[in-house]
Design an enzyme around this catalytic site. Sequence first.
Site, short mmCIF file in Angstrom:
data_model
loop_
_atom_site.label_atom_id
_atom_site.label_comp_id
_atom_site.label_asym_id
_atom_site.label_seq_id
_atom_site.Cartn_x
_atom_site.Cartn_y
_atom_site.Cartn_z
N GLU A 49 0.84 -1.21 0.00
CA GLU A 49 0.00 0.00 0.00
C GLU A 49 0.87 1.25 0.00
O GLU A 49 1.81 1.37 0.78
CB GLU A 49 -0.92 -0.01 1.22
CG GLU A 49 -2.33 0.39 0.92
CD GLU A 49 -3.00 -0.55 -0.08
OE1 GLU A 49 -3.13 -0.14 -1.26
OE2 GLU A 49 -3.38 -1.66 0.28
N GLU A 103 -7.67 8.15 -17.64
CA GLU A 103 -8.18 8.56 -16.32
C GLU A 103 -7.43 9.78 -15.80
O GLU A 103 -8.03 10.69 -15.22
CB GLU A 103 -8.07 7.40 -15.33
CG GLU A 103 -9.04 6.26 -15.60
CD GLU A 103 -9.25 5.36 -14.40
OE1 GLU A 103 -9.51 5.87 -13.30
OE2 GLU A 103 -9.14 4.12 -14.56
N ASP A 106 -4.06 -0.40 -10.80
CA ASP A 106 -5.42 -0.89 -11.04
C ASP A 106 -5.60 -1.34 -12.48
O ASP A 106 -6.18 -2.40 -12.75
CB ASP A 106 -6.44 0.21 -10.72
CG ASP A 106 -6.41 0.64 -9.26
OD1 ASP A 106 -5.71 -0.01 -8.47
OD2 ASP A 106 -7.08 1.63 -8.93
#
EC number: 2.7.1.6
Length: 387
Positions: A36, A165, A177
């Site tokens: 993370e 994006e 992602d």
Amino acid sequence: MSEQLISHTRAVFDETFGEAPAIVVQAPGRVNLIGEHTDYNDGLVLPCALDYRTVIAARERDDRIVHIVAADYDNAVDEYSLDEPIERLEAPMWANYVRGVVDVLQKRGLPLRGMDMVISGDVPQGAGLSSSASLSVAVCTLFATLPGFEGLSPIDLALIAQESENDFVGCKCGNMDQIISATGLANHAVMIDCRSLETQPVPVPSGASIMIFHSHVERGLVDSEYNTRRQQCETAARHFGVKALRDVDMALLEERGGELDPMVLRRARHVVTENARVAAAVDALRAGDLARMGELMAASHVSMRDDFEITVPLIDQLVDIVKGVIKTTGGVRMTGGGFGGCVVALVPDDQVEHVTAAVERAYRGPKGELATIYVCRAARGAGRLPA
């Protein structure tokens, strides 16, 4: 994969256009098992694609019109010409994700054709499972079926989706992602090196389920705090004279970390130790060692809580509830940007019902809600389906 979702998307296409689709593609959502806030530090991540996905049924047109039907939004329509500048809309947002991909493909000089398409999906929205990346990658995958796109790899498609994006939609996301949506492998997580973009499949042990728990804590601070964490990591990297914290190991951190502001040191320590945990997690999963994976996920959560300071009390509580059931037989941690969102767990199949019952009994969200629970398998990445 949901045959019901695929059948529904095909049926809406047939009803709308009066014939069966010639092309059907899909792209999955994802969850990150460990790693993370390492992606923008050129580090390592270990996500897997999920068996929730976006499906597009389509056919080529003889003209330059793109005609899109959103089956999940009462068959709302967006239509535009490839011969005109593609504008960003104020609403609906789903249309901008499609437009953004088309815009990037156009600007790269790729040979686009007009297309009729129906889009539907079952990736939960607002749960941090990357429904937006799933949509963007699915649109890339659709146009990549056209002649002239043969040279594009799955990584190329993922980076096009990310660019759309970033630059068209205006979401400054990383590339994890989209890459996992494009490259996922059934029953495997994928370790992604966010610097080299190399990927390594890593088997998820048989007999283990991926459980995701949506806390219903809205991630209100995530944007501003994300930017702050990123700046703190960049400050630490500059101090050590390296491009990114990927290039710092524990020996260097221990030798010179005391020169840093204490808060910046904590942020750097999370990233350095998290990269090491991802590498160790790859070894643990390949050995089928869920107990070791559990230790690494627990350490990751503590690091996010204490060093990176991105968890919140209800997320910590949810982790504790799951851990109280699975003990050393699996792992659990917060996943995603932080300040709410989801918890991910690797749980032996025979513990899934016990974990579900414990969470339903002991957890309530900010408004008294039950956690929303998803039981998943690692799924394959984007691709074409039989039409």
